[in-house]
Design an enzyme around this catalytic site. Structure first.
Site, PDB file in Angstrom:
ATOM      1  N   THR A   1       0.867  -1.180   0.000  1.00 52.44           N
ATOM      2  CA  THR A   1       0.000   0.000   0.000  1.00 52.44           C
ATOM      3  C   THR A   1       0.896   1.221   0.000  1.00 52.44           C
ATOM      4  OG1 THR A   1      -1.695  -1.197   1.221  1.00 52.44           O
ATOM      5  CG2 THR A   1      -1.847   1.191   1.237  1.00 52.44           C
TER       6      THR A   1
ATOM      7  N   LYS B   1      -6.873   1.065  -3.657  1.00 50.28           N
ATOM      8  CA  LYS B   1      -6.518   0.483  -2.359  1.00 50.28           C
ATOM      9  C   LYS B   1      -6.616   1.531  -1.247  1.00 50.28           C
ATOM     10  CE  LYS B   1      -4.699  -2.086   0.878  1.00 50.28           C
ATOM     11  NZ  LYS B   1      -5.463  -3.160   1.528  1.00 50.28           N
TER      12      LYS B   1
ATOM     13  N   LYS C   1      -1.071   7.012   8.176  1.00 48.90           N
ATOM     14  CA  LYS C   1      -0.308   7.074   6.919  1.00 48.90           C
ATOM     15  C   LYS C   1      -1.236   6.901   5.716  1.00 48.90           C
ATOM     16  CE  LYS C   1       1.160   3.613   4.899  1.00 48.90           C
ATOM     17  NZ  LYS C   1       1.659   2.335   4.394  1.00 48.90           N
TER      18      LYS C   1
END
Lengths: 294, 294, 294, 294
Positions: C94, C170, C239
């Site tokens: 990711t 994603k 994040k």
């Protein structure tokens, strides 16, 4: 003293003129050469390249953004390679806290000094030598360049020995201005849809608690829907809110109002506001309320 | 002229004194009788009940909230049943736009006049006769009571012929103040966690673009964490933001910054801030940032 | 086919096992060598360095963040210098949309192929070969590595010919999960303060419209206040929201709910939540409501 | 048992049919008389006025909003004056927590019982007797009317002995649905502007973590921009968020996501969305991103 100045747009040109008038030696550099001419007539030396502007005790950078500052510092013949040991880079640009931190470290590593000294004030204040200088850095470095600050500003406030603190203060100031714009935009959308004249409303506000210049200036722009030409363009406003949020993220300070401003600027840029003044975010509340601006 | 005044707390008492000094006849009424005494010494008549305060050409209400105004207007011997035809109810309280609209209709239905005239200014301005009056209503009704406005205020601005518009302006003003508090709270949390002294920071702000009283007053409260005793208590701030949002909902004006303020006030009230000054919402950004206030 | 796999934490180890079981040749590499042992027992070759893992037709990276991916791609003996022409880098991590764009360009410049293939599913799905693969890249490149996707996943969906689109999908998925957490956190704070049992409430929700796994999983964590040990730690959640907002900024898409999540994560990290599961942002609404969790 | 039912729109009519089929005696009433006909054919008695519908052991109200419920309870011949002592008012409407509290007190004061029993499920579930009943009230009162719940629903969950708790749960459920709509709207605006097909994206979501009906139903509406005719109109959505926020304010629970939804609904209503389905707030993120919907 003998100094260089890089960046001769609105702000830089005014600062240069006041430095010359204070009797300092000044070498100026601008990517576009023409900008230097009128200053040469007043006694400035025009540098043919970056390194020529770095020969004095200090060099001032007054540039648009991080990228511009990085290129003159780290590029060929840039400050890092050209400035003598012990000389000082005075960064007056509104740059990121992260870049300020990096500049401080990199200059120190080669024996140079770094002072962050962003200024409050618009081009007319720069022309009049009436800027407000917010400085941070080692006390002796600041003391050494104080004559420059005295030439360009009406007051210098030292906020920290760590340069990046001054950049944080500058960014937070722009955040506060944008907050005023947003609040005025919402309030005007509300009272205007409620049948109250915006000009009259603004007069009430600025006659009472909201007498500060920021309310008068931005209130009039919003009330009149007068966003062109841009005094400070929307993409620059968006950039400063981005840098504020980045600094806040690093320090872990949640700022919901800054987040709202971020979304407002993105909406403005995504819906045709690229060339408008940043105060045009102040019309988005009215747009969402289905009211025609202004 | 001959008038009544209902509500003798901080604001009302000051207004009453100035009306008397301007040479008008004044009958005062307060639920708690003691408040009237010093005014009687200055020439006021103290009413034994509501209806006695309603015998003149006008009656002023200066009360805490919608509920208080409703009870003196609609209650036994209240304004609606006691005021003579053609006499004017001057509502100076910060009430909801909806109640203002209802009062206008109900007074009109019985041949009475209604003028909304909320004021900007704190108790010291009321005492000095320096309030700023924002009035709305029928022009002849306003003209008739202008001598009262001249006695209590330094300036009267008429914003509309529809009374509720004045209440909207007043509420929006409190929204703007709360916005300043929030923006200062976030900015101070940020620079403070970044190592900058809050007092110094405030000095920079108020020396530059943010010279308005509202920044000085509230900035100092936040910088010092000085929220007790409350000048204007948190529940009142929460109420005014609620009334602002209610008016905005009625007009279908989305106000994201007002929504943020709403959540801030609820957080403050839910976490022990019931008795603090409303500016205590300005410490929540620091709390969320894990920083100890002040 | 013959492939390499870099990154043997929870997800990578499960994927490696399934690739081996599907009969492919696999060379694995992990910074910490011990992780490879059990895979060697199943037939994997353990690479002594990065370049050894890059000798096949494809190499998969399954790493924690941008920084880790950058170091194995651009570092000494990294993918960029070691992968043969025509071979494919399959990035399952990711990572940011910006890095994905950069990787696509840099691999192309040296004749290598790049496919972004982030996966949906937790470590147990990786172990079972039941991941959901979201792929983007040149059709022939994807076709060439389809056997790998078949080995690790139950389904592959190709969303674009531009790799970064898969990373965007994603990130948006993690944004949606975080949105569920926030909404549940607020709803539970509300009904709980209103006297309703949280477990019972969750049972009502998941028996009706909210029967999806994401409500069951995260609802139970919030209702129980069970945030340790972290299944997916708060800094990782922060994040991913940061990367979502960065991608949105680049595309100029204002995302107010993502902005709210950003502030929630910063609050969590600033007030002691560093080691908690990311679902711990779901207790902040209760905290602001003055209610003790859970 | 012998009951009355007031309100024969989509939901009420389906419920009435199932009550009749379960063998209970039922007297129905609707302001518009025609609605009762088909039910009379199935054995219902059609009341000529409100009081006639109040002669049994219980009377169900299934109405649009607070106002409608207040008028049948407090109006001439309404429940409060017509219901016998010990009989139960079962309120299935989605009403405010404040009104529920008031109804409980007022019914109790005259010896009547009050059970709040809002339902989850759309008209098709009502027609099928598959509603999900969330009930609150005195245990014996609930036990007495359980046969009614068994007739209309597939399951009854009792959440509290205080009726208003059930209304809070219902409102929070609608808040959660609106949250899903907002999150999908933002995610789709993002990936769509990034070049990903919305239908494909929705398929990925609903095949993985987001398999709940709410994602399928609302995701399809947003992906297709299919907001007319409205299944649940935008003003009703706005009303439910308003009632959620009102209940939260009373309990002092700040709900930033609900505040965002409030602003979204006001924007929708102010810009021409009055007749659209409430899921049309899911297109506002795309609108703010300058993208054409759908």
């Amino acid at each position: 003293m003998d100094a260089g100045l890089i960046g001769l747009e609105h702000m830089g040109a005014g600062m240069a003129r006041n430095i010359l008038e204070a009797g300092h030696g000044l070498t100026v550099y601008n990517r576009t050469r023409g900008k230097a001419e009128s200053l040469v007539n007043k006694g400035a030396h025009s540098a043919a390249n970056l390194s020529e502007a770095c020969r004095g005790e200090a060099v001032i950078t007054m540039l648009a953004d991080d990228h511009a500052v990085e290129s003159v510092v780290y590029g060929d013949g840039g400050l890092l390679s050209s400035l003598r040991k012990g000389a000082t880079h005075i960064s007056c640009s509104t740059i990121s806290v992260a870049l300020s931190e990096r500049l401080a470290a990199d200059h120190a590593a080669v024996g140079q000094r770094f002072v962050a000294a962003p200024v409050f004030g618009r081009p007319d204040a720069a022309a009049a030598g009436k800027l407000f200088v917010v400085a941070a850095g080692a006390p002796d470095a600041i003391a050494a360049v104080q004559p420059i600050f005295d030439a360009v500003g009406q007051k210098t406030v030292v906020v920290s020995e760590t340069p990046k603190a001054a950049n944080l203060v500058k960014l937070s100031g722009n955040f506060l201005i944008a907050s005023v714009i947003e609040s005025l935009g919402e309030a005007m959308a509300l009272v205007s849809k409620g049948g109250v004249d915006k000009q009259l409303y603004l007069e009430i506000l600025t006659s009472t608690l909201f007498s500060a210049p920021v309310y008068k200036t931005y209130g009039a722009l919003i009330a009149n829907g007068n966003f062109e030409p841009a005094g400070f363009a929307a993409p620059l406003g968006q950039k400063d809110i981005r840098l504020t949020l980045a600094a806040a993220e690093e320090l872990r300070v949640p700022l919901p109002l800054a987040s709202l401003l971020r979304d407002r600027f993105l909406t403005l840029l995504a819906t045709g506001g690229e060339k408008l003044d940043w105060s045009a975010i102040g019309q988005l509340a009215a747009r969402d309320a289905g009211a025609d601006a202004p």
